[in-house]
Every structure is written in structure tokens, then in C-alpha cells.
Design a protein around this motif. Sequence first.
Motif, PDB file in Angstrom:
ATOM      1  N   LEU B  36      55.143  26.688 117.554  1.00  0.00           N
ATOM      2  CA  LEU B  36      53.740  27.324 117.912  1.00  0.00           C
ATOM      3  C   LEU B  36      54.068  27.346 119.047  1.00  0.00           C
ATOM      4  O   LEU B  36      54.693  26.562 120.372  1.00  0.00           O
ATOM      5  N   GLY B  37      53.210  28.803 120.451  1.00  0.00           N
ATOM      6  CA  GLY B  37      54.285  28.637 121.538  1.00  0.00           C
ATOM      7  C   GLY B  37      53.708  30.556 121.570  1.00  0.00           C
ATOM      8  O   GLY B  37      53.136  31.248 120.919  1.00  0.00           O
ATOM      9  N   SER B 169      46.128  35.988 104.185  1.00  0.00           N
ATOM     10  CA  SER B 169      47.764  36.127 104.648  1.00  0.00           C
ATOM     11  C   SER B 169      47.719  34.896 103.990  1.00  0.00           C
ATOM     12  O   SER B 169      48.304  33.919 103.563  1.00  0.00           O
ATOM     13  N   TRP B 170      46.072  34.093 104.578  1.00  0.00           N
ATOM     14  CA  TRP B 170      46.879  32.837 105.165  1.00  0.00           C
ATOM     15  C   TRP B 170      46.504  31.910 103.517  1.00  0.00           C
ATOM     16  O   TRP B 170      47.871  30.722 102.743  1.00  0.00           O
ATOM     17  N   VAL B 171      46.175  32.452 102.477  1.00  0.00           N
ATOM     18  CA  VAL B 171      45.549  32.187 100.975  1.00  0.00           C
ATOM     19  C   VAL B 171      47.013  31.767  99.915  1.00  0.00           C
ATOM     20  O   VAL B 171      47.564  31.762  99.705  1.00  0.00           O
ATOM     21  N   ILE B 172      47.885  33.560 100.033  1.00  0.00           N
ATOM     22  CA  ILE B 172      48.926  33.476  99.827  1.00  0.00           C
ATOM     23  C   ILE B 172      50.074  33.263 100.199  1.00  0.00           C
ATOM     24  O   ILE B 172      51.118  32.185  99.549  1.00  0.00           O
ATOM     25  N   ILE B 173      49.792  32.556 101.216  1.00  0.00           N
ATOM     26  CA  ILE B 173      51.043  31.691 102.208  1.00  0.00           C
ATOM     27  C   ILE B 173      50.925  30.022 101.057  1.00  0.00           C
ATOM     28  O   ILE B 173      51.900  29.435 101.331  1.00  0.00           O
ATOM     29  N   HIS B 188      50.902  31.728 117.544  1.00  0.00           N
ATOM     30  CA  HIS B 188      50.485  32.033 118.498  1.00  0.00           C
ATOM     31  C   HIS B 188      48.825  31.553 117.884  1.00  0.00           C
ATOM     32  O   HIS B 188      48.455  31.749 119.274  1.00  0.00           O
ATOM     33  N   TYR B 189      49.096  31.679 117.029  1.00  0.00           N
ATOM     34  CA  TYR B 189      47.421  30.955 116.498  1.00  0.00           C
ATOM     35  C   TYR B 189      47.585  29.389 116.071  1.00  0.00           C
ATOM     36  O   TYR B 189      47.950  29.461 114.937  1.00  0.00           O
ATOM     37  N   MET B 190      46.654  28.743 117.043  1.00  0.00           N
ATOM     38  CA  MET B 190      46.262  27.672 116.941  1.00  0.00           C
ATOM     39  C   MET B 190      45.924  27.745 114.764  1.00  0.00           C
ATOM     40  O   MET B 190      46.471  26.293 114.215  1.00  0.00           O
ATOM     41  N   ASP B 191      44.762  28.119 115.237  1.00  0.00           N
ATOM     42  CA  ASP B 191      43.762  28.028 113.828  1.00  0.00           C
ATOM     43  C   ASP B 191      45.307  28.266 112.661  1.00  0.00           C
ATOM     44  O   ASP B 191      45.071  27.292 111.569  1.00  0.00           O
ATOM     45  N   GLU B 192      46.109  29.137 112.485  1.00  0.00           N
ATOM     46  CA  GLU B 192      46.864  29.588 111.605  1.00  0.00           C
ATOM     47  C   GLU B 192      48.006  27.768 111.803  1.00  0.00           C
ATOM     48  O   GLU B 192      48.040  27.824 110.177  1.00  0.00           O
ATOM     49  N   ALA B 193      48.389  27.798 112.582  1.00  0.00           N
ATOM     50  CA  ALA B 193      49.274  26.290 112.142  1.00  0.00           C
ATOM     51  C   ALA B 193      48.676  24.918 112.147  1.00  0.00           C
ATOM     52  O   ALA B 193      48.872  24.572 111.095  1.00  0.00           O
ATOM     53  N   GLN B 194      47.405  25.091 112.405  1.00  0.00           N
ATOM     54  CA  GLN B 194      46.122  24.210 111.672  1.00  0.00           C
ATOM     55  C   GLN B 194      45.961  23.978 110.342  1.00  0.00           C
ATOM     56  O   GLN B 194      45.438  23.641 109.357  1.00  0.00           O
ATOM     57  N   HIS B 195      45.784  25.363 109.658  1.00  0.00           N
ATOM     58  CA  HIS B 195      45.662  25.466 107.975  1.00  0.00           C
ATOM     59  C   HIS B 195      46.708  25.646 107.400  1.00  0.00           C
ATOM     60  O   HIS B 195      46.654  25.529 106.209  1.00  0.00           O
TER      61      HIS B 195
END
Lengths: 255, 312
Positions: B36-37, B169-173, B188-195
Motif C-alpha cells: 500500500l502506498g 471486483s473485490w468479490v471476484i478477488i 493506493h486505496y486503504m479500504d481495498e487493502a483492508q477488505h
Amino acid sequence: MTNDLELLGRQVGWEQRSYWRNPAAAGFSFVFPILIMVIFATTNGNGKIAELGNISYTQYYIPAIVAFGIMGVTFTNLAITVTFKREAGTLKRVRGAPLPAWIYLGGLIGNSVVVGILLTAIVIAFGVIAYGVSIPGNIAALIVTLAIGAACFCAMGLAVTTVVPNADAAPAIVNLLFFPLLFISGTFFPISKGSVLTKIAGVFPVRHFITGTFAAFDPHARSSMRGGDLLVMVAWGAVALLVASRRFRWEPSTK
Amino acid sequence: MGVAVAVDGLQKSYDTVEAVKGVSFSIEEGEVFALLGPNGAGKTSIVEILEGYRKRSAGTVEVLGMDPEKGSRRLKERIGIVLQESTTEPYLTVEEVLRQRTFWYPRPSNVDDVIGLVGLEEKRRARLRTLSGGQQRRLDLALGLIGNPDLIFLDEPTTGFDPSARRASWVIIRNLCSLGKTVLLTTHYMDEAQHLANRVAVIAGGVFVAEGTPDSLGGRNQAAANIRFSLPEGITLQDLPVPARPDKVAGEVVIDTQEPTAALARLTGWAVERHLELAGLTVTRPSLEDVYLELAGDAAERASQNAMKATT
């Protein structure tokens, strides 16, 4: 290795599918030479060329169009296609996949060769049937000349991608290199032998491909195989291959 | 459980720019690891070194036990790369381009399964040039999966997506993760890393500034909670039963505490006795986003200070 050859065959098949569905590629490199042939042959059909021993215009013109067609599908088409694929990131993706680079490029080259063979057959058949063009020379010599020419212009197509900065510039640069040479090399009408233009054209492989191809069609030729022409093409091809192998890029330039 | 990726002392310089300045980490098999960055932090450099696109300047790197720099076919057969930008064959269809790829790999996935996984059933016979941006990205994902890889690289998989497309996309991943694949994700999305991630490393200025689970990152689970409210009329800070500080920007007072339950009980007990209403009362922990911004911001500040020092 047998698997890899099978894979190469499949890649050529996919590239064929892609090629015939792409109106820009198929239109420019396949339809265009046929169109030019029909227009020129129709307007000059009954002309004779005194300088070449009073042969009919088409007897000279058909082999020139054969060479032109092969140069179009190898040099022009390959250079533009590869540059587009590089700039679109397709080559980079392929680089990260297990498909060996030579098989991928081989698929593109193989596609050019297939289209070139088809185009050659159509142009010669048209000349023979519609205009009574004959091939007094040796067919095997003709095939060798065409193969060497195709190899030379494939290598030059790959080499030229190394100096094309981006996809927008590709058609402009490639055609700017190609078309003036086509004209001064006697593709569309014979150029007198002693002229300055002929001397300039003699440095480049385009003219040698045309005169080399014409040899088998020339009723006055002593041999169907012109060693000098072949040598020039082999030399250009070798240099092009060296440039391509040293400087070929797989990644888009915008990064 | 083996180690899928092992990186030690990795450095990468471009001409005079040092993009990666000594990074070490490892990823276990089956783990989803997020880098993340902010843009230009060195994420892409690290990932492209692991993918075999770039040569490292120093350090050791092992991906599935192999050195990616050698570019071996055996390694490429076991990884799946989803690039940030890529179009493929505009004149082939979704189904064709996937079928073509199945011949490139020794143990490919089933074309229908992959099309189903990314939700492109309706577009299977569409030529790629007709796909929308979102569909193109889903195809990119499909192309990364078609070789049935053990390790998948996802480079900013949802950049440029609208919120609903990102959720999809998150569901797919997530589905991928449930298949037991190892995933290296950059975002670079915080919530993406968190999910999505089991473990997150925050990178800024070419170095890791924090590493941990999304819950514990930057000491978030131990960080002080904030109790906030508006001071009732006629009450001063000194009257409160617990120490508090004013937040002039918000016009509120803030109690920083490691024991929010006890502090809240004393505060509310005190207020109820006096029939006071504490307007806007909230209890919060710093969000992962706060932690991230603080970490990335500190690093950027240090970098600019160093640059100032270097020029003066």
C-alpha cells in the motif's frame, strides 16, 4: 520442441483470425496491392516497354506488384502491427507469460508469410489469366528470391520498430520510409538504368527485390536468379536482424 | 505452508533516482499480501522485479523458489500477472483470447470457469475492442487466471473504477483467495487493502514504513481512542471528571484514552448526575486511513526535509 512447433502453428492461426478481422491491416496490406494492380494494368494494359526489349507493360508490372505486396505484408504490416502491440502493452503481457518470445514473434511473421503467399498467388494468377503474363524463367529461382526478399523485409520491419517512438507515429514513419523508395525503385513504372535515382535506389533493398523478382519473368534474362540482388537483400536483412535483436523493446515507451 | 515470495534487502535505482531503498518481506503460500502506498512510492518497481520485468540493483529475490530475473518459462507457467494497463487482441473475442492462452500453459484453467469467475458470460463472444473499461479490467483478471497460477500479481486492480465496480471486483478477488491462491496486491486505496489483505505493508519513499495485519497496522489496535463531544454551556475543561483537551477546529473537546469504556462511564455518570446533555458524543479509533496518511505523510515529510538538507 514438437510442442513448440505446434504452438507456433496455433499462433499463426490466431494471428490469421485477427488479421482478416482488422479492416486497417487487411485493407491496406492485402486489398491495396490488388487494387493498384487492377488500376495500373487496366490503364497501361496494352503498353510496351522499349527499354526492356519491347515486353508488355504487365510482364514487368506483375512481378513488381508481387514484390510490392510481399514488402507491404512483411515490412509495413509487421512494423505497424508490432509497434501498436508494443504501445498497447500486449508485448509486455506476452513477456510475462510462458510463451517463448520467438514463438510469439514467429506467429506474427508466419501470418505475414501466409498473407504474402496468398497475395503472390492472386497477383500472378491475375496476370497470367487476364493479361497473358508468362514466367519463362525458373520457378524455383523465383521462389528462392521471394523467400529471401520476405525474410529481409520481415527483419527490416522488426528493426524499424526500434526507431518508431509511439503508435501514432508508426504509419507515418513506416510509409515515409517505404513509399519514396517504392517510386524511385521502379515499382510502378520502370526507371531508366543510368539515372541518379536508380543509383540511389540501388543502395536500398526495394529495387533489388523488384529486379530480382522480375528476372524469372524477363524473357531476355540470362538467369532467373540474380545473385547481386539477393546479396544486397541478405546484407540488409542481416543488419536489420542485428539491430532488432539488440534494440527490440517489449514495453510501451510512455513509462 | 511454504514461502511463496522471499525478498531480502531489495534495492532498485533508475539512473540517479533510488526508487526502492532496501526492502525485505516474505509472503506465505495462500496469503493475500497488500503493498500500500501513494503513487511513486516504489510499489510498481517492487512488483515488476518480482514479475521478472525489471532487474534489481541489489538484494535477493525468490519467487516460488526461483529467481525471476532469469525469466524462466517454468516460473512464468506458475504465476499470473494482472497489469495496470494492457489491451490484448482487439479483433479476437473474449473466449478466443482465453482459449489461445490455454495453449501457453501446461495446466490451464477451464475457459468457462474463468469467464464465470470474472462475470463475463454475456461478453464471451464479443470482440475485445467492444468491451467497456470495466469489462476490459475483468478480462485482464481472467487473463491473469487462465494459466491456473499458484501466485497472482494484482497491480492496482480497481484504479479508475466506480464504487460499485470496485465492490464487484473485490468479490471476484475474494473468490480467488478462497481457492487458496497466493496474491500480491498493490493499491493506493486503504479500504481495498483492508477488505482483501491478510497482511499489509505501507511503502513510502522506497521503504516500508509499517507492516502488519490491517487491524494492527501502525499500532492501530493499541492506539488511543478519542471521545469527542461539545462542551455544555457554563462548563469548563477543569470541571470534567477526566482530562480533556480542546479541538478548536471542530469546536469540541477530546478525551484521549487507552480505556474508553471506563472513561466513558465516568464521563456519562458525571453528566447524568448534573442533568447535562453531551451534544455530538462519539467514540472513535483512528481509521486505517488515518494511520496510513500519517505514515505516508511522515515519510514524505522526511524525504523532503532530507532533500532540503541536501540542497542547502
